[in-house]
Motif scaffolding. Structure first.
Motif, PDB file in Angstrom:
ATOM      1  N   ALA A 237     -10.141  10.327   0.286  1.00 39.44           N
ATOM      2  CA  ALA A 237      -9.339   9.811  -0.687  1.00 39.44           C
ATOM      3  C   ALA A 237      -7.752  10.060  -0.397  1.00 39.44           C
ATOM      4  N   LEU A 238      -7.718  11.167  -0.018  1.00 40.57           N
ATOM      5  CA  LEU A 238      -6.199  11.589   0.244  1.00 40.57           C
ATOM      6  C   LEU A 238      -5.745  10.859   1.454  1.00 40.57           C
ATOM      7  N   ILE A 239      -6.571  10.800   2.485  1.00 44.99           N
ATOM      8  CA  ILE A 239      -6.283   9.679   3.584  1.00 44.99           C
ATOM      9  C   ILE A 239      -5.904   8.418   3.295  1.00 44.99           C
ATOM     10  N   ARG A 240      -6.790   7.782   2.571  1.00 49.82           N
ATOM     11  CA  ARG A 240      -6.652   6.531   2.069  1.00 49.82           C
ATOM     12  C   ARG A 240      -5.235   6.351   1.230  1.00 49.82           C
ATOM     13  N   HIS A 241      -5.054   7.404   0.437  1.00 55.99           N
ATOM     14  CA  HIS A 241      -3.760   7.344  -0.331  1.00 55.99           C
ATOM     15  C   HIS A 241      -2.327   7.268   0.439  1.00 55.99           C
ATOM     16  N   ARG A 242      -2.754   8.119   1.727  1.00 62.35           N
ATOM     17  CA  ARG A 242      -1.435   8.276   2.654  1.00 62.35           C
ATOM     18  C   ARG A 242      -1.299   6.866   3.354  1.00 62.35           C
ATOM     19  N   VAL A 243      -2.567   6.366   3.633  1.00 59.63           N
ATOM     20  CA  VAL A 243      -2.414   5.149   4.302  1.00 59.63           C
ATOM     21  C   VAL A 243      -1.869   3.848   3.478  1.00 59.63           C
ATOM     22  N   MET A 244      -2.242   3.751   2.238  1.00 57.22           N
ATOM     23  CA  MET A 244      -1.690   2.866   1.220  1.00 57.22           C
ATOM     24  C   MET A 244      -0.176   3.113   1.077  1.00 57.22           C
ATOM     25  N   ARG A 245       0.356   4.544   1.063  1.00 62.83           N
ATOM     26  CA  ARG A 245       1.581   4.880   0.962  1.00 62.83           C
ATOM     27  C   ARG A 245       2.420   4.076   2.001  1.00 62.83           C
ATOM     28  N   GLU A 246       2.066   4.486   3.392  1.00 66.27           N
ATOM     29  CA  GLU A 246       2.501   3.847   4.449  1.00 66.27           C
ATOM     30  C   GLU A 246       2.568   2.255   4.501  1.00 66.27           C
ATOM     31  N   GLY A 247       1.610   1.637   3.804  1.00 63.93           N
ATOM     32  CA  GLY A 247       1.598   0.306   3.803  1.00 63.93           C
ATOM     33  C   GLY A 247       2.662  -0.258   2.811  1.00 63.93           C
ATOM     34  N   ALA A 248       2.856   0.604   1.566  1.00 62.96           N
ATOM     35  CA  ALA A 248       4.038   0.066   0.627  1.00 62.96           C
ATOM     36  C   ALA A 248       5.315   0.386   1.458  1.00 62.96           C
ATOM     37  N   ILE A 249       5.513   1.149   2.345  1.00 61.20           N
ATOM     38  CA  ILE A 249       6.740   1.555   2.968  1.00 61.20           C
ATOM     39  C   ILE A 249       6.980   0.204   3.782  1.00 61.20           C
TER      40      ILE A 249
END
Length: 313
Positions: A237-249
């Motif tokens: 879930a932490l990995i997904r969270h960071r991938v989603m954060r990158e997508g938001a940026i």
């Protein structure tokens, strides 16, 4: 970044703020494993830094002595309870974990073991300078620990796991035969860690998370907050969270945002103002990673500001 609450509607990690620091007390977490929490709460340390004492009735080791605080030193000495301390281990050199280490290891006549900081400070910066996490001074290791190294200490077998990202020198320690990993600041139940350039590197952090997925440990004992009880799905879930954060940026760059403050304001709309600088560092770390992938480039407006431009590929 620290969160005020958590959910899993989109695969987000289930952060837990439930934690009793029990300052000054040694809390038993498993056979031969004690936790002592320093009274140094802050937006970035949660309710304080966790130190751990591991061993049997005659000998022990200490992980992360913590900040330079006399009350915490005395609590650790009570937890040691006159046993021989065979080593003091550091997950990393940030001051809230390591400032007490030189004096404490000298007081208990134990060797101090950790990893040197290895990143080339400055080379991984993108555009304007930003602060690095404060690190403890005067750290001289009796031995530099290496990834995969096996330590036989205090009647226990410990495996060193290099987990750079939050810091270039970050280590985790697996207590073999128990399913326990002392995860430092790399994985915590209450929050994701801040990845603060230049010493913190997002690409390294993500690689270290994926590295932990190759293991089958059952509990993480972190540097702040409570136990991570189901670490494998939590790390996913932490990995997904960071991938989603990158997508938001990337979405903010597509929308026309060109500066870190603008991106932070858009993707952290209700953030505690005390955490805005830390959020900016994490955004910077993502931008550095995106630049290394050839997806972002920088441009100066001639007034000392760094602008971030999305590369269309």
């Amino acid at each position: 970044m620290p969160q005020s609450l958590s959910h899993d509607d989109a695969g987000e990690p289930q952060f837990s703020l439930a934690f009793d620091p029990a300052y000054g007390q040694a809390i038993t977490l498993a056979l031969g494993v004690l936790r002592v929490t320093a009274n140094n709460p802050s937006p970035l340390t949660f309710l304080g830094t966790n130190s751990y004492v591991v061993g049997d009735e005659r000998r022990c080791l200490v992980i992360d002595p913590g900040p330079a605080d006399i009350a915490h030193r005395d609590a650790l000495l009570r937890a040691v309870a006159g046993r021989t301390v065979e080593a003091v281990l550091l997950t990393h050199s940030h001051a809230d974990h390591a400032a007490l280490a030189p004096a404490f290891s000298a007081a208990v006549s134990a060797p101090l073991l950790g990893a040197p900081r290895v990143s080339a400070l400055g080379e991984k910066r993108l555009g304007g300078a930003t602060l690095d996490a404060s690190s403890a001074d005067g750290l001289v290791f009796a031995h530099d620990l290496r990834d995969g190294e096996q330590l036989s200490l205090a009647g226990a077998e410990m495996t060193v796991i290099a987990t750079p990202g939050h810091a270039s020198d970050h280590l985790a320690f697996a207590l073999e035969g128990t399913g326990i990993v002392f995860s430092g600041d790399h994985v915590m139940a209450w929050s994701t860690p801040v990845v603060a350039p230049p010493d913190g590197v997002m690409q390294d952090y993500m690689a270290s998370l994926r590295k932990l997925l190759q293991r089958s440990d059952s509990r993480y004992l972190p540097g702040h907050g409570g136990v991570v009880e189901r670490p494998v799905p939590f790390v996913r879930a932490l990995i997904r969270h960071r991938v989603m954060r990158e997508g938001a940026i990337v979405e903010r760059l597509e929308a026309g945002d060109r500066t870190i403050p603008a991106i932070v304001a858009a993707i952290y709309p209700d953030l505690d103002p005390r955490l805005v600088p830390a959020a900016g560092l994490s955004v910077l770390a993502h931008l550095i990673d995106l630049q290394s992938q050839g997806r972002v480039r920088t441009h100066s407006n001639g007034m000392g500001d760094t602008l971030y431009l999305l590369v269309v590929v």
